[in-house]
Design a protein around this motif. Structure first.
Motif, PDB file in Angstrom:
ATOM      1  N   THR A  51       3.385  11.900  -4.630  1.00 47.47           N
ATOM      2  CA  THR A  51       3.141  11.706  -3.196  1.00 47.47           C
ATOM      3  C   THR A  51       4.433  11.582  -2.393  1.00 47.47           C
ATOM      4  O   THR A  51       4.383  11.534  -1.160  1.00 47.47           O
ATOM      5  CB  THR A  51       2.295  10.448  -2.953  1.00 47.47           C
ATOM      6  OG1 THR A  51       3.065   9.278  -3.292  1.00 47.47           O
ATOM      7  CG2 THR A  51       1.026  10.479  -3.790  1.00 47.47           C
ATOM      8  N   GLN A  52       5.578  11.523  -3.077  1.00 40.06           N
ATOM      9  CA  GLN A  52       6.852  11.362  -2.383  1.00 40.06           C
ATOM     10  C   GLN A  52       7.305  12.681  -1.744  1.00 40.06           C
ATOM     11  O   GLN A  52       6.928  13.764  -2.188  1.00 40.06           O
ATOM     12  CB  GLN A  52       7.916  10.866  -3.356  1.00 40.06           C
ATOM     13  CG  GLN A  52       7.654   9.467  -3.883  1.00 40.06           C
ATOM     14  CD  GLN A  52       7.551   8.447  -2.774  1.00 40.06           C
ATOM     15  OE1 GLN A  52       8.461   8.311  -1.956  1.00 40.06           O
ATOM     16  NE2 GLN A  52       6.426   7.734  -2.723  1.00 40.06           N
ATOM     17  N   THR A  54       5.200  17.069   0.526  1.00 42.74           N
ATOM     18  CA  THR A  54       5.403  16.187  -0.616  1.00 42.74           C
ATOM     19  C   THR A  54       5.585  17.044  -1.870  1.00 42.74           C
ATOM     20  O   THR A  54       5.423  18.267  -1.838  1.00 42.74           O
ATOM     21  CB  THR A  54       4.189  15.270  -0.819  1.00 42.74           C
ATOM     22  OG1 THR A  54       3.053  16.090  -1.170  1.00 42.74           O
ATOM     23  CG2 THR A  54       3.877  14.473   0.443  1.00 42.74           C
ATOM     24  N   ARG A  55       5.900  16.392  -2.964  1.00 40.24           N
ATOM     25  CA  ARG A  55       5.940  17.113  -4.238  1.00 40.24           C
ATOM     26  C   ARG A  55       4.566  17.710  -4.554  1.00 40.24           C
ATOM     27  O   ARG A  55       4.462  18.787  -5.141  1.00 40.24           O
ATOM     28  CB  ARG A  55       6.377  16.181  -5.359  1.00 40.24           C
ATOM     29  CG  ARG A  55       7.849  15.774  -5.295  1.00 40.24           C
ATOM     30  CD  ARG A  55       8.218  14.903  -6.477  1.00 40.24           C
ATOM     31  NE  ARG A  55       9.652  14.600  -6.507  1.00 40.24           N
ATOM     32  CZ  ARG A  55      10.148  13.378  -6.596  1.00 40.24           C
ATOM     33  NH1 ARG A  55       9.327  12.329  -6.650  1.00 40.24           N
ATOM     34  NH2 ARG A  55      11.460  13.181  -6.629  1.00 40.24           N
ATOM     35  N   ASP A  63       5.056   9.331  -7.707  1.00 37.40           N
ATOM     36  CA  ASP A  63       6.129  10.304  -7.481  1.00 37.40           C
ATOM     37  C   ASP A  63       5.602  11.574  -6.811  1.00 37.40           C
ATOM     38  O   ASP A  63       6.291  12.188  -5.994  1.00 37.40           O
ATOM     39  CB  ASP A  63       6.791  10.686  -8.808  1.00 37.40           C
ATOM     40  CG  ASP A  63       7.576   9.548  -9.427  1.00 37.40           C
ATOM     41  OD1 ASP A  63       8.110   8.710  -8.668  1.00 37.40           O
ATOM     42  OD2 ASP A  63       7.652   9.490 -10.664  1.00 37.40           O
TER      43      ASP A  63
END
Length: 242
Positions: free
Chosen positions: A31-32, A40-41, A29
């Protein structure tokens, strides 16, 4: 009058909410993509941690960042880290900020932020609160602008309206809030910054932007395109980046 102690408490509460939300993610998540273009996050979390340390620098009389390039490089370096490392860094850096800000100091002194921006020390806790709340929304974990407190939303709208006041690239306009309150911003001719901060009521610009508080905040903060707002007297202007 800024209540820095209350703002520090609000920063702590907002940080706890963010950490709780992030703890429910996993390494994939992080890396999303976030809601911020190109980040990214992990980029958002790295920025939050480095921003806390940067504000410690400001409190202690050092440059906020060594340079803009160094700031960006630090974020890129830290963005790919696994979730556990990100959480620890955000938590530890937040604690360093709270510890430094809790020391006895002259809250009326002038401090220098990024790009030579000057402010008083009493505003730093609120500035950190802004970072935590808006970037929590940017993470895209289900926390949205509508979930922000009424107090924070109103204060951030006021803050951004003041930031854009007398800006040459923003046309003079009236912000009509959903409770009927009016704010002037943009290149309002013949109005001083002191008048904008007072109860002075100059003639209103022809251009008026109105809508829900969350939509006004989203537009002013660059998080929404303003399509949900109502505009009279012209087209909705494009705002310069924050």
């Amino acid at each position: 009058m800024m209540d820095h102690a209350r703002d520090l408490a609000s920063v702590c509460e907002a940080t706890d909410r963010l950490l709780t939300a992030v703890a429910a993610l996993d390494n994939a998540d992080v890396t999303q993509p976030s809601r911020l273009p190109g980040w990214t996050r992990g980029h958002v979390l790295a920025h939050l941690a480095r921003n806390a340390d940067a504000l410690v620098n400001v409190f202690e009389g050092r440059p906020m960042y060594v340079s803009g390039e160094a700031r960006d490089a630090d974020i890129e370096r830290d963005a790919p880290r696994p979730l556990k490392t990100q959480l620890t860094d955000v938590r530890d850096s937040a604690n360093r900020f709270q510890d430094t800000a809790s020391l006895s100091q002259d809250w009326s002194r002038t401090v220098e932020l990024r790009n030579g921006v000057l402010d008083t020390a009493a505003w730093l806790p609120f500035r950190r609160w802004i970072e935590v709340e808006l970037h929590h929304v940017d993470l895209g974990t289900g926390h949205d602008l509508e979930d922000l407190s009424e107090e924070f939303t109103q204060r951030e709208i006021n803050f951004l309206a003041h930031r854009f006041s007398k800006h040459p690239d923003v046309p003079a306009l009236t912000i009509k809030q959903d409770d009927g309150r009016l704010l002037l911003t943009g290149a309002v001719e013949g109005v001083t910054a002191e008048q904008l901060d007072s109860d002075y009521r100059p003639p209103l610009p022809d251009l008026t932007v109105s809508g829900r508080q969350a939509d006004l905040l989203g537009w002013l903060a660059g998080r929404r395109d303003g399509s949900a707002l109502h505009v009279e007297g012209g087209a909705l202007p494009s705002l310069p980046p924050l």
